[in-house]
Design an enzyme around this catalytic site. Structure first.
Site, mmCIF file in Angstrom:
data_model
loop_
_atom_site.group_PDB
_atom_site.id
_atom_site.type_symbol
_atom_site.label_atom_id
_atom_site.label_comp_id
_atom_site.label_asym_id
_atom_site.label_seq_id
_atom_site.Cartn_x
_atom_site.Cartn_y
_atom_site.Cartn_z
ATOM 1 N N ILE A 1 42.220 34.197 84.678
ATOM 2 C CA ILE A 1 41.741 35.578 84.829
ATOM 3 C C ILE A 1 42.663 36.360 85.758
ATOM 4 O O ILE A 1 43.030 37.512 85.485
ATOM 5 C CB ILE A 1 40.292 35.602 85.337
ATOM 6 C CG1 ILE A 1 39.365 34.901 84.340
ATOM 7 C CG2 ILE A 1 39.826 37.039 85.570
ATOM 8 C CD1 ILE A 1 37.959 34.670 84.851
ATOM 9 N N THR B 1 33.904 39.422 90.134
ATOM 10 C CA THR B 1 33.466 39.010 88.793
ATOM 11 C C THR B 1 33.563 37.500 88.655
ATOM 12 O O THR B 1 33.561 36.981 87.535
ATOM 13 C CB THR B 1 34.331 39.685 87.709
ATOM 14 O OG1 THR B 1 35.717 39.384 87.956
ATOM 15 C CG2 THR B 1 34.126 41.185 87.699
ATOM 16 N N ARG C 1 32.005 34.324 91.008
ATOM 17 C CA ARG C 1 30.692 33.716 91.211
ATOM 18 C C ARG C 1 30.082 34.333 92.462
ATOM 19 O O ARG C 1 30.779 34.582 93.448
ATOM 20 C CB ARG C 1 30.800 32.183 91.381
ATOM 21 C CG ARG C 1 31.047 31.422 90.095
ATOM 22 C CD ARG C 1 29.821 31.451 89.198
ATOM 23 N NE ARG C 1 29.995 30.673 87.978
ATOM 24 C CZ ARG C 1 30.453 31.146 86.830
ATOM 25 N NH1 ARG C 1 30.826 32.412 86.751
ATOM 26 N NH2 ARG C 1 30.555 30.377 85.772
ATOM 27 N N ASP D 1 29.711 41.899 89.241
ATOM 28 C CA ASP D 1 29.129 41.390 87.996
ATOM 29 C C ASP D 1 28.325 40.123 88.247
ATOM 30 O O ASP D 1 27.666 39.611 87.348
ATOM 31 C CB ASP D 1 30.239 41.112 86.972
ATOM 32 C CG ASP D 1 29.704 40.752 85.603
ATOM 33 O OD1 ASP D 1 28.798 41.460 85.121
ATOM 34 O OD2 ASP D 1 30.183 39.754 85.011
ATOM 35 N N GLU E 1 20.728 35.282 90.938
ATOM 36 C CA GLU E 1 20.576 35.852 89.601
ATOM 37 C C GLU E 1 19.372 35.237 88.888
ATOM 38 O O GLU E 1 19.080 34.049 89.064
ATOM 39 C CB GLU E 1 21.831 35.586 88.773
ATOM 40 C CG GLU E 1 23.069 36.273 89.299
ATOM 41 C CD GLU E 1 24.274 36.044 88.407
ATOM 42 O OE1 GLU E 1 24.081 35.589 87.260
ATOM 43 O OE2 GLU E 1 25.405 36.319 88.846
ATOM 44 N N HIS F 1 26.216 40.386 84.926
ATOM 45 C CA HIS F 1 26.944 39.133 84.667
ATOM 46 C C HIS F 1 27.357 39.056 83.197
ATOM 47 O O HIS F 1 27.015 38.135 82.468
ATOM 48 C CB HIS F 1 26.105 37.911 85.054
ATOM 49 C CG HIS F 1 26.955 36.683 85.257
ATOM 50 N ND1 HIS F 1 26.587 35.665 86.099
ATOM 51 C CD2 HIS F 1 28.149 36.313 84.737
ATOM 52 C CE1 HIS F 1 27.520 34.717 86.076
ATOM 53 N NE2 HIS F 1 28.477 35.105 85.255
ATOM 54 N N ILE F 2 28.121 40.055 82.791
ATOM 55 C CA ILE F 2 28.521 40.191 81.393
ATOM 56 C C ILE F 2 30.031 40.042 81.210
ATOM 57 O O ILE F 2 30.577 40.375 80.154
ATOM 58 C CB ILE F 2 28.090 41.567 80.842
ATOM 59 C CG1 ILE F 2 28.642 42.695 81.725
ATOM 60 C CG2 ILE F 2 26.569 41.644 80.746
ATOM 61 C CD1 ILE F 2 28.519 44.085 81.113
ATOM 62 N N GLY F 3 30.715 39.540 82.240
ATOM 63 C CA GLY F 3 32.169 39.477 82.188
ATOM 64 C C GLY F 3 32.725 38.825 80.935
ATOM 65 O O GLY F 3 33.689 39.304 80.337
#
Length: 416
Positions: free
Chosen positions: A151, A246, A248, A271, A276, A299-301
Site C-alpha cells: 500500500i 487506513t 489498523r 477508515d 469497530e 473501514h471500506i479501504g
C-alpha cells in the site's frame, strides 16, 4: 475438499472454487457460536473469512486444516491457536493495495478541500464560497509514510502524480537517514518516480512525522506496531498536520490522537477505529469522529469491485494449490526457523521401508524430526533424504542406520 465461506465473497470466487473441484458452502452471516456449530456439523476442510473472528472453539470444532483470510490483515484470526493445532493460515497480501491507497488519497483531498463539509452545507441550502475557497493544495508538499509495503508503494506512485515529495519510515530501513537509492526504488517498484520527486528515508517514526505536513499510516498490525503512533509521535507533528489512518485502529493511540486534534489542530482522515462493530451494520459512536476536522469512513479501504475480484482470484489460487499439491501459498504461521540443530543426509535406493527404517532408529534415539525432504533422481532408482533433527544423533545410531539396511547407500551429518 469442502470449503466454508463465512463472509461476503465474490461470485467469481465461488465459481472458481467449484471449478477447482471443491464443495462450497456459502454462509456469509455466520458468526461466533453459529460459525462454531457450522464448522462442527459441516466437516469443512477450509474456512474462508474476511472480517469474521476465528476463535479457539472454532479451531477445535471440526476438521479444519486451512483458514484463508480473504484480505491482507489476519489479526481477527487466532493464528497462535491455529499453529498449535497444525492448521495453515493464509492471506491475500497486496491484492487490495490500490484500493486502500485510493481511499487514503481520497481522504487527503477531502481534508485539504473540506469536501464533506462543502457537500453538507450546500445540501442544507447554504452557499458559502468565501469559507470553502480556503485550501493549501497538495502540490510540492511532503507526504510522510509510516510503512512502505504494497500500500505504501502505491501511495508513492500517487504522490508523484500530485507532485508531492515523500519521506518514509519503515522497519526495513529503520535507523537510516538518507535518500532512497535507485536500487531500492527498483525493488519497491517506484524507480520511475525518482525523476520527478524526492524520496527520503527517516531513521525513526518520530523523525519522519516532523518532516512533512501530511502523515499516512500503512504498517501491518503486529506486537511491534501496536500503539506505534502515540502521544510522543503526535507531539513531533507540526501544528495543522493532516493525519491519515487506513491501516489498523490498534496501531494508533486514539486518545492521544483526540488530544492532538484539540491541542495541535490536526486534521484527520480515518477508515479504521479502536472499537469497530463486528457486523457490517450496527450502531457506532466514537467521540473522535465527532471532532471538527475529523472525517471518517466505514473501514471500506479494500471495498472496491476491483480489489474484491483480485482477492477472490487469489483465494481460489490458494485453495486450488492446497487441493492439488498440498502446498499453501502465502502461509503466515510456518516457523521461520525450527529448533533443528543438525541435518541428516541419507542417500538411498528408492525402495519401500527405507525411510521408515531411518525414522525408527531416530525415534529410538529420542530425536524429533523437524523437517524432511526426499529428492528422487531420474529413473526413480535412488533418492536423497534431508532430515532436520532437534539434536545430534550419536555415531552409533548413524552406523546402525547404515549397516542394518542395504538400501542405505551413505549418510552425512551436517550441523545447522
Amino acid at each position: 475438499m469442502k470449503v466454508l465461506i463465512a463472509d461476503k465473497f465474490e461470485t467469481s470466487g465461488i465459481d472458481g472454487l467449484k471449478a477447482a473441484g471443491c464443495e462450497v458452502v456459502y454462509e456469509p452471516d455466520l458468526k461466533e457460536d453459529s460459525l462454531t456449530q457450522a464448522i462442527a456439523a459441516g466437516g469443512a476442510d477450509v474456512l474462508v473469512v474476511r472480517g469474521t473472528k476465528v476463535t479457539a472453539p472454532m479451531l477445535d470444532a471440526g476438521r479444519l486444516s486451512l483458514i484463508v483470510r480473504a484480505g491482507a490483515g489476519y489479526n481477527t484470526i487466532d493464528v497462535a491457536g491455529a499453529s498449535t493445532r497444525g492448521i495453515y493460515v493464509s492471506n491475500c497480501p497486496g491484492k487490495n493495495a490500490i484500493a486502500v491507497a485510493e481511499l487514503a488519497f481520497g481522504l487527503i483531498l477531502s481534508l485539504d478541500r473540506r469536501i464533506p463539509d462543502n457537500v453538507a452545507e450546500i445540501r442544507g441550502g447554504t452557499w458559502n464560497k468565501k469559507e470553502y475557497s480556503k485550501a493549501q493544495g497538495l502540490y510540492g508538499r511532503t507526504l510522510v509514510l509510516l510503512g512502505v509495503g504494497a500500500i505504501g508503494q502505491e501511495m508513492i506512485r500517487r504522490a508523484a502524480g500530485f507532485g508531492m515529495n515523500v519521506v518514509i519510515w519503515s522497519r526495513r530501513f529503520d535507523g537510516q537517514d538518507r535518500a532512497l537509492t535507485d536500487v531500492e526504488a527498483r525493488e519497491l517498484g517506484v524507480e520511475s518516480v525518482l525523476r520527478s520527486i524526492s524520496i527520503h528515508l527517516a531513521p525513526t517514526p518520530a523523525d519522519a512525522v516532523s518532516r512533512g505536513g501530511i502523515v499516512s499510516v500503512h504498517v501491518a498490525l503486529s506486537p511491534d506496531t501496536k500503539g506505534l503512533v502515540n502521544a510522543s509521535i503526535f507531539s513531533r507533528m507540526k501544528p495543522g498536520t493532516m493525519f491519515i489512518n487506513t491501516a489498523r485502529g490498534e496501531v494508533v493511540d486514539y486518545a492521544a490522537l483526540a488530544a492532538a486534534v484539540k491541542e495541535r489542530r490536526l486534521t484527520v482522515g480515518l477508515d479504521v477505529y479502536a472499537n469497530e462493530p463486528a457486523s457490517a451494520t450496527a450502531p457506532f459512536k466514537d467521540d473522535l469522529v465527532g471532532l471538527p476536522g475529523v472525517y471518517g469512513t466505514h473501514h471500506i479501504g479494500a471495498s472496491t469491485d476491483q480489489a474484491q475480484e483480485a482477492i477472490a482470484a487469489e483465494t481460489v489460487r490458494i485453495v486450488r494449490s492446497y487441493n492439488e499439491t498440498g502446498r499453501v501459498p502465502n502461509v503466515v504461521n510456518l516457523a521461520r526457523r525450527t529448533p533443528a540443530t543438525h541435518m541428516l543426509v541419507v542417500r538411498h535406493r528408492d525402495r519401500p521401508g527405507v525411510l521408515a527404517h531411518v525414522f525408527e532408529h531416530l525415534r529410538k534415539a529420542n530425536l524429533n524430526v523437524q523437517e524432511t525432504e526426499n529428492i528422487v533422481f531420474e529413473g526413480a532408482e535412488a533418492a536423497v533424504a534431508r532430515i532436520n533433527l532437534d539434536g545430534e544423533p550419536p555415531p552409533s545410531v548413524c552406523q546402525r542406520i547404515k549397516d542394518e539396511n542395504p538400501d542405505v547407500l551413505d549418510l552425512q551429518l551436517v550441523r545447522l
